[in-house]
Design a protein around this motif. Sequence first.
Motif, PDB file in Angstrom:
ATOM      1  N   ARG A 125      -1.020   9.073   3.273  1.00 52.75           N
ATOM      2  CA  ARG A 125      -1.121  10.267   2.439  1.00 52.75           C
ATOM      3  C   ARG A 125      -0.641  11.496   3.205  1.00 52.75           C
ATOM      4  NH1 ARG A 125      -6.906  11.506   1.711  1.00 52.75           N
ATOM      5  NH2 ARG A 125      -6.400  13.395   2.832  1.00 52.75           N
ATOM      6  N   LEU A 140       0.833  -1.196   0.000  1.00 48.67           N
ATOM      7  CA  LEU A 140       0.000   0.000   0.000  1.00 48.67           C
ATOM      8  C   LEU A 140       0.874   1.254   0.000  1.00 48.67           C
ATOM      9  CD1 LEU A 140      -3.056   0.704   0.236  1.00 48.67           C
ATOM     10  CD2 LEU A 140      -2.646   1.071   2.648  1.00 48.67           C
ATOM     11  N   ASP A 141       0.609   2.147  -0.936  1.00 52.79           N
ATOM     12  CA  ASP A 141       1.259   3.446  -0.908  1.00 52.79           C
ATOM     13  C   ASP A 141       0.176   4.512  -1.002  1.00 52.79           C
ATOM     14  OD1 ASP A 141       0.488   3.937  -3.524  1.00 52.79           O
ATOM     15  OD2 ASP A 141       2.320   3.142  -4.372  1.00 52.79           O
ATOM     16  N   PRO A 142       0.528   5.769  -0.818  1.00 48.58           N
ATOM     17  CA  PRO A 142      -0.532   6.777  -0.814  1.00 48.58           C
ATOM     18  C   PRO A 142      -0.991   7.174  -2.215  1.00 48.58           C
ATOM     19  CG  PRO A 142       1.569   7.758  -0.274  1.00 48.58           C
ATOM     20  CD  PRO A 142       1.828   6.317  -0.456  1.00 48.58           C
ATOM     21  N   HIS A 143      -0.637   6.413  -3.222  1.00 48.84           N
ATOM     22  CA  HIS A 143      -1.025   6.783  -4.584  1.00 48.84           C
ATOM     23  C   HIS A 143      -2.132   5.894  -5.131  1.00 48.84           C
ATOM     24  CE1 HIS A 143       2.286   9.463  -4.278  1.00 48.84           C
ATOM     25  NE2 HIS A 143       3.126   8.469  -4.088  1.00 48.84           N
ATOM     26  N   TYR A 144      -1.815   4.629  -5.251  1.00 41.52           N
ATOM     27  CA  TYR A 144      -2.856   3.742  -5.737  1.00 41.52           C
ATOM     28  C   TYR A 144      -2.506   2.288  -5.451  1.00 41.52           C
ATOM     29  CZ  TYR A 144      -0.195   1.813  -9.630  1.00 41.52           C
ATOM     30  OH  TYR A 144       0.725   1.147 -10.369  1.00 41.52           O
ATOM     31  N   PHE A 175      -8.088  -0.380   5.009  1.00 38.70           N
ATOM     32  CA  PHE A 175      -7.272   0.123   3.910  1.00 38.70           C
ATOM     33  C   PHE A 175      -7.444   1.637   3.739  1.00 38.70           C
ATOM     34  CE2 PHE A 175      -5.254  -3.117   1.033  1.00 38.70           C
ATOM     35  CZ  PHE A 175      -5.270  -4.131   1.967  1.00 38.70           C
ATOM     36  N   SER A 176      -8.681   2.093   3.858  1.00 35.87           N
ATOM     37  CA  SER A 176      -8.922   3.523   3.675  1.00 35.87           C
ATOM     38  C   SER A 176      -8.178   4.320   4.740  1.00 35.87           C
ATOM     39  CB  SER A 176     -10.409   3.836   3.776  1.00 35.87           C
ATOM     40  OG  SER A 176     -11.109   3.111   2.811  1.00 35.87           O
ATOM     41  N   PHE A 233      -4.466   4.192   4.074  1.00 35.29           N
ATOM     42  CA  PHE A 233      -4.156   5.013   2.903  1.00 35.29           C
ATOM     43  C   PHE A 233      -4.128   6.489   3.269  1.00 35.29           C
ATOM     44  CE2 PHE A 233      -5.282   7.345  -0.918  1.00 35.29           C
ATOM     45  CZ  PHE A 233      -4.599   6.698  -1.942  1.00 35.29           C
ATOM     46  N   ASN A 234      -5.140   6.908   3.995  1.00 37.51           N
ATOM     47  CA  ASN A 234      -5.229   8.319   4.344  1.00 37.51           C
ATOM     48  C   ASN A 234      -4.115   8.742   5.306  1.00 37.51           C
ATOM     49  OD1 ASN A 234      -7.418   8.634   2.684  1.00 37.51           O
ATOM     50  ND2 ASN A 234      -8.935   8.333   4.302  1.00 37.51           N
TER      51      ASN A 234
END
Lengths: 199, 260
Positions: A174, A144-148, A166-167, A170-171
């Motif tokens: 980010r 997981l990276d903050p892009h996609y 995951f959300s 991710f956040n």
Amino acid sequence: MALPKNLRHGFAPAEIEFLAENEPITVIPSQRMETLQLINGSYGPFRPPLKNLVPLWLARTLKRKHKCNIVPPEWMDVDYLKAKLEQEMSQIEFSAMPFRYMEIAHILLGCASDDIPQAETARTLLKDLREARQSKVRSGLKDLDPHYLQIDNLGVMEINEIRPFFSRAFNELRVLTPAGGAMGGDSQTTMSGAQSSMG
Amino acid sequence: MLTSDDPPTSPTLMDTDGGHIYDDSLPDQPSSSSFSFPFDAGDNPGPDGDDDDDNDGYFNDDIKSLTQCWINERCAPELLPYADDLVRGLMEMIEAQAANIEARREGGEGSGGPSPDAAFLAVLLQQEIERIKFLIRSYLRARLSKIQQHTQHILREELYRNRLSPEELAFAERFQELLTKHFKRSYLDDLPAFLQKLDGARMVSSPDLEGAVFCRIKEDIGGFQLESSDEILTMRTNNIYFLRYNAIRRLMEDGKVELI
């Protein structure tokens, strides 16, 4: 509030199942019935032993009233599932299963297990498949990276399960990433920024 | 909004451009409508023969379209345009269908009440109605929830204000009014004047458009440059991505991507 807290970030499993109930499925009616003119479209006339394609919710109601038999989808075949499971174990990507396979299988095993050949084996295989995929999802978290993240072939039920975690992750990522953070910091400015830069 | 894939239609029910055939005559005179209900086939004892008249299959995409609107609304951080036509059309269809069920139940066709078969058909029609009602309700609730969350922002920004239905606008304004009144009465009035503002900088909550969403690609898009990194994605039909909402916002508005 208008929407309970647990529904504000994703769907309840029952809602995902509700969506799956719109999927088409083949039935063999066991008694004659006139054409059913629903708002969604017309189904029938039902003339045994001719097959009809109907929404899953309708098939389930008919089945419960003993008015039809359900033809299980090909992917619920035991041999097919065995092959899938093997594939799932041997490759990195997720094997291609229908988008709503978990919910459909769940509904069918619940209401029409007598129509599914070797239903119990199929149930076990589906469970193994699900577990194999789940562990893949978990190990995929490190990518997981903050892009996609690209997650082809993952089913919607599986997606809904990982959504909260995951959300959140991710956040957080980010915010921690300077490059993305520079433009993601203030949603007011990025709002107009995105509109102009995406053509 | 309505993607017209030109489903196989009969001249009845479907009328993709002009909305729904229901507009005028219903629900007052259900029997004269061109929308024939299943019971009609059962009226005459005539067996197979007259079934064929009713056989032209029709298919209506409205439920599918509204379902996707619902999913998008639930997943997107911001308030999306209101699916006015779909909601109104489906509500009309529900009313018409319900009126017909009722008419048939009472009518009994002079043969002493509906047969068990007809009753069962009515149950199926009713079941569909309940499903659509749930869909509409949940869709509206998802919107209300966002309106409550970002009331000031939505009322202030032209873009979002225009996305509200008249009822939603009335709700938002009233809600904000109540909230303001409550804050004032409970503590704001006791504070020094310079602390009494409710709409100062950074005081209005707005949706996080960079929030993560899951989406599925509906048609081949090809190379796609992410804003946040140098990477170029190749988006093909049925690919599933997990990314920032802002990245695919436009694609979603164009119907090339759906949220999941």
